[in-house]
Design an enzyme around this catalytic site. Structure first.
Site, short mmCIF file in Angstrom:
data_model
loop_
_atom_site.label_atom_id
_atom_site.label_comp_id
_atom_site.label_asym_id
_atom_site.label_seq_id
_atom_site.Cartn_x
_atom_site.Cartn_y
_atom_site.Cartn_z
N HIS A 153 14.11 -2.05 -3.89
CA HIS A 153 14.24 -1.25 -5.12
C HIS A 153 15.70 -1.19 -5.58
CE1 HIS A 153 10.29 0.34 -5.97
NE2 HIS A 153 10.12 0.80 -4.75
N CYS B 168 3.42 1.93 -3.40
CA CYS B 168 4.68 2.35 -4.00
C CYS B 168 4.39 3.44 -5.02
CB CYS B 168 5.32 1.14 -4.68
SG CYS B 168 6.89 1.49 -5.46
N LEU B 169 5.20 4.49 -5.01
CA LEU B 169 4.97 5.59 -5.96
C LEU B 169 5.15 5.14 -7.40
CD1 LEU B 169 6.57 8.68 -4.16
CD2 LEU B 169 4.16 8.05 -4.32
N GLN C 21 13.74 5.11 -8.67
CA GLN C 21 12.38 5.55 -8.98
C GLN C 21 12.35 6.93 -9.63
OE1 GLN C 21 10.84 4.43 -4.82
NE2 GLN C 21 9.08 4.09 -6.15
N GLY D 42 8.42 7.02 1.21
CA GLY D 42 9.75 6.52 0.91
C GLY D 42 10.00 6.57 -0.58
N HIS E 99 11.31 -2.39 1.93
CA HIS E 99 10.68 -2.06 0.65
C HIS E 99 11.66 -1.27 -0.24
CE1 HIS E 99 7.09 -0.64 -1.82
NE2 HIS E 99 8.05 0.20 -2.20
N GLU E 100 12.30 -0.28 0.35
CA GLU E 100 13.19 0.59 -0.44
C GLU E 100 14.48 -0.13 -0.82
OE1 GLU E 100 11.84 3.07 -1.67
OE2 GLU E 100 10.16 3.28 -0.29
#
Ligand code: CO
Length: 176
Positions: free
Chosen positions: A147, A101-102, A50, A45, A143-144
């Site tokens: 962000h 998470c990236l 990001q 994701g 989660h996204e």
């Protein structure tokens, strides 16, 4: 085009992203680039912030079960869920899941989430949809969406775990 990932604790990750108003070529390029970037970094994701773009855009691609190691087979582009301007209509139950998470590469920790969510969103053409899930996709969406509101999953940890994380993370950034 693969874009650079914004890494914690970059201040941009704290931004509240703006709603998308134009469902144009620029948005489509952003979505395509986000897919390429996510695949290149082995993510499932990614939110637009990001890659430094403060728009309410996120993508999720849950890997399919296959013997192939090829990311194009595990996460084909056509399986990508493109979510624009999401609104959580319902959130119920509780679950815990080990998240990563990236923007916090290499760190994984359990986070409390709702079990089930129902979300309204727009696709890349501006068409409205509703999606419901009570498994992995539910967690990924939560989660996204965090962000988009300037929140990173490590901020949901208990105070003790958070302190330990911040200490380890500082050390790791220094040694990069
Ligand atoms: Co993330």
């Amino acid at each position: 085009m693969i874009r650079d990932i914004v890494v914690y604790p970059d201040k941009r990750l704290k931004m509240v992203s703006e709603p998308v108003e134009r469902f144009d070529e620029e948005l489509h390029t952003l979505l395509d680039d986000m897919y390429e970037t996510m695949i290149a970094k082995n993510g499932v994701g990614l939110a637009a912030i990001q890659v430094g773009v403060p728009l309410r855009v996120l993508i999720i691609n849950v890997p399919v079960e296959t013997d192939s190691d090829d990311p194009q087979v595990q996460q084909p582009k056509e399986n990508t869920l493109e979510v624009i301007n999401p609104v959580i209509l319902d959130a119920e139950g509780k679950t815990r899941y080990q998240e990563g998470c990236l923007s916090v590469p290499g760190y994984f920790e359990e986070v409390d989430r709702y079990k089930e969510v129902r979300i309204e969103y727009q696709d890349r053409y501006g068409k409205k949809h509703i999606i419901e899930d009570d498994e992995f996709l539910s967690i990924a969406l939560q989660h996204e969406i965090d962000h988009l509101d300037g929140k990173v999953f490590v901020e949901k940890l208990s105070i003790i775990k958070r302190k330990k994380f911040e200490k380890e993370w500082k050390k790791r950034l220094k040694n990069r």
